[in-house]
Design a protein around this motif. Sequence first.
Motif, mmCIF file in Angstrom:
data_model
loop_
_atom_site.group_PDB
_atom_site.id
_atom_site.type_symbol
_atom_site.label_atom_id
_atom_site.label_comp_id
_atom_site.label_asym_id
_atom_site.label_seq_id
_atom_site.Cartn_x
_atom_site.Cartn_y
_atom_site.Cartn_z
ATOM 1 N N THR A 21 -4.906 -26.543 -11.696
ATOM 2 C CA THR A 21 -4.976 -25.545 -10.637
ATOM 3 C C THR A 21 -4.136 -24.356 -11.103
ATOM 4 O O THR A 21 -3.474 -24.405 -12.149
ATOM 5 C CB THR A 21 -4.404 -26.083 -9.322
ATOM 6 N N ARG A 59 -12.920 -30.242 -7.130
ATOM 7 C CA ARG A 59 -11.874 -31.008 -6.478
ATOM 8 C C ARG A 59 -11.417 -32.198 -7.323
ATOM 9 O O ARG A 59 -10.921 -33.182 -6.822
ATOM 10 C CB ARG A 59 -12.351 -31.494 -5.098
ATOM 11 N N ARG A 85 0.627 -21.764 -2.306
ATOM 12 C CA ARG A 85 -0.831 -21.606 -2.197
ATOM 13 C C ARG A 85 -1.542 -21.770 -3.542
ATOM 14 O O ARG A 85 -2.748 -22.047 -3.572
ATOM 15 C CB ARG A 85 -1.172 -20.228 -1.612
ATOM 16 N N THR A 126 -6.509 -19.293 -0.147
ATOM 17 C CA THR A 126 -6.754 -20.342 -1.132
ATOM 18 C C THR A 126 -8.264 -20.570 -1.227
ATOM 19 O O THR A 126 -9.032 -20.081 -0.382
ATOM 20 C CB THR A 126 -6.081 -21.654 -0.708
ATOM 21 N N ASP A 127 -8.696 -21.325 -2.219
ATOM 22 C CA ASP A 127 -10.116 -21.673 -2.324
ATOM 23 C C ASP A 127 -10.589 -22.375 -1.054
ATOM 24 O O ASP A 127 -11.636 -22.057 -0.496
ATOM 25 C CB ASP A 127 -10.346 -22.621 -3.509
ATOM 26 N N GLY A 128 -9.779 -23.339 -0.606
ATOM 27 C CA GLY A 128 -10.170 -24.125 0.561
ATOM 28 C C GLY A 128 -10.258 -23.290 1.827
ATOM 29 O O GLY A 128 -11.185 -23.458 2.628
ATOM 30 N N TYR A 129 -9.303 -22.381 2.020
ATOM 31 C CA TYR A 129 -9.324 -21.550 3.222
ATOM 32 C C TYR A 129 -10.509 -20.586 3.195
ATOM 33 O O TYR A 129 -11.163 -20.381 4.232
ATOM 34 C CB TYR A 129 -8.023 -20.765 3.356
ATOM 35 N N GLN A 166 -1.483 -24.144 -5.409
ATOM 36 C CA GLN A 166 -1.963 -25.515 -5.592
ATOM 37 C C GLN A 166 -3.416 -25.672 -5.136
ATOM 38 O O GLN A 166 -4.084 -26.644 -5.503
ATOM 39 C CB GLN A 166 -1.072 -26.489 -4.834
ATOM 40 N N ASP A 167 -3.920 -24.722 -4.346
ATOM 41 C CA ASP A 167 -5.315 -24.780 -3.901
ATOM 42 C C ASP A 167 -6.102 -23.576 -4.423
ATOM 43 O O ASP A 167 -6.992 -23.061 -3.761
ATOM 44 C CB ASP A 167 -5.384 -24.841 -2.373
ATOM 45 N N LYS A 168 -5.717 -23.125 -5.601
ATOM 46 C CA LYS A 168 -6.499 -22.098 -6.287
ATOM 47 C C LYS A 168 -6.836 -22.649 -7.671
ATOM 48 O O LYS A 168 -5.939 -22.947 -8.459
ATOM 49 C CB LYS A 168 -5.720 -20.787 -6.408
ATOM 50 N N THR A 169 -8.123 -22.787 -7.956
ATOM 51 C CA THR A 169 -8.515 -23.395 -9.215
ATOM 52 C C THR A 169 -8.353 -22.417 -10.366
ATOM 53 O O THR A 169 -8.489 -21.212 -10.221
ATOM 54 C CB THR A 169 -9.972 -23.897 -9.166
#
Length: 474
Positions: free
Chosen positions: A61, A55, A43, A459-462, A45-48
């Motif tokens: 990340t 993006r 996870r 994650t950021d995206g979720y 990988q989707d946390k900045t």
Amino acid sequence: MNWKKLLCEKRRRSYTTSAVSSDQRNEFQKDYHRIIGSASFRRLQDKTQVFPLDRGDFVRTRLTHSLEVSSFAKSLGQMIFRYILDHRRDDDISEADIGKICSVLECAGLIHDIGNPPFGHFGEDYVRDWFRRNLPKLELGGKSLDSILTPQMAGDFYHFEGNAQALRLLTKLHFLVDENGMNLTYTLLNTIIKYPVPSTGINKKSGNIKDKKMGYYYADREIFEDIVKSTGAVDCRHPLAFILEAADDIAYKTADIEDAVKKGFMTYSQLVSDLKERYMEKCADEGEREEYIRAVEKLEDYYSQAIKRGISSPEQNAVQRWIIYVQGVLLRCASYGFTNNYDAIMEGSFPKELLAVSHGSTIAYALGDMAYRYVFCSKEIYKLEIAAGEIYEFLLNKLTRAAVLYDTEYESSAIEQRIMRLVSENYIRAYKVSAEGKSEAERLYFRLMLVTDYICGMTDGYARKLYRELSGIE
């Protein structure tokens, strides 16, 4: 402290292996495979790291940052303990121990940020601020939540920390087999505890770095105490925590500048100008001043070389080469900081960061200050953080109000019941294990922890996706 105890291979849940085994890995190398195979690690990988909701494909990340920290930490371990062994600084250190130490540090770098919430350090700040504003206003049974909780319970939310959340995730929330999380070795877990104090023990004026923040929650006090008693690092940092901290500092301070130049937050000219004009007077002695001047000259030299070679972007080429050079300088400086203060570190009395007592102190300070001024205080970042703040405000409002009533005699609304059904089964199971047979205050505390556990697992995206879905935004 001694390394026989400090390199403790104990795990919360013991396990047995066959008498004859072809597995030649030490216990800490086994930890490595547990980590990289986990969903929690993926996870990242989707946390900045710095740029919330960004993006771009260049900037770090949490995952790439953690890989860099892992590499630096392992390198520092090799540099430091090879010196200690070769110079007979500690008769307890053996060749085999160096391999174990490097394995621990490599793993610690991978997981040091694994408990952080979405959207960088801004997320931690927002969670703290939200609870400070809302715990006194929210009620259960006619009593404000802050009046029900003990000072330490409330303090865990007022001083919310990704560091403390990492320990919690690794020991309880990664519910694959049982309530013991990833079941990592105690030495590894102790290494990531940078601040071995509870929320009620924070003292930023003590002069000791270990008291700066909270390192474990009330919920996890028993596992914390078991860890430090087993390793012998009681009331102080584990020695390897200093090395992990230095690796983290080197990774983010250099990466922030490289990313800032790449994304146009600062120019090569601004970097050179600031290095020459703003920080030179901070050098504590002639040795530090010489190290600093060499670093500035190296940056200009790299730029001249790029011009001569006809590189299309000489500024970026120079900065990227310089960052690698500075990383090498700071690694040497951190190594010196540890070996030169080895006795105090092993006594548990060393109070500072390694870079702060080395000739790299001014370079490290300059990098951090420039990143703060050019990046973190920029309008672009403020806009991104405001957008992230809207997501946090919405999710914390919805989730906390639902969690307060969950598993109580009080009736909740149909919407609040549905919100709680969105929470991961793993987190619900961890809550039930912790809350069983506990007092009213503790059960409330664990329900609030359920909220922060769920959000930190996003994650950021979720988090952005869930916000849009629950808000009815197309």
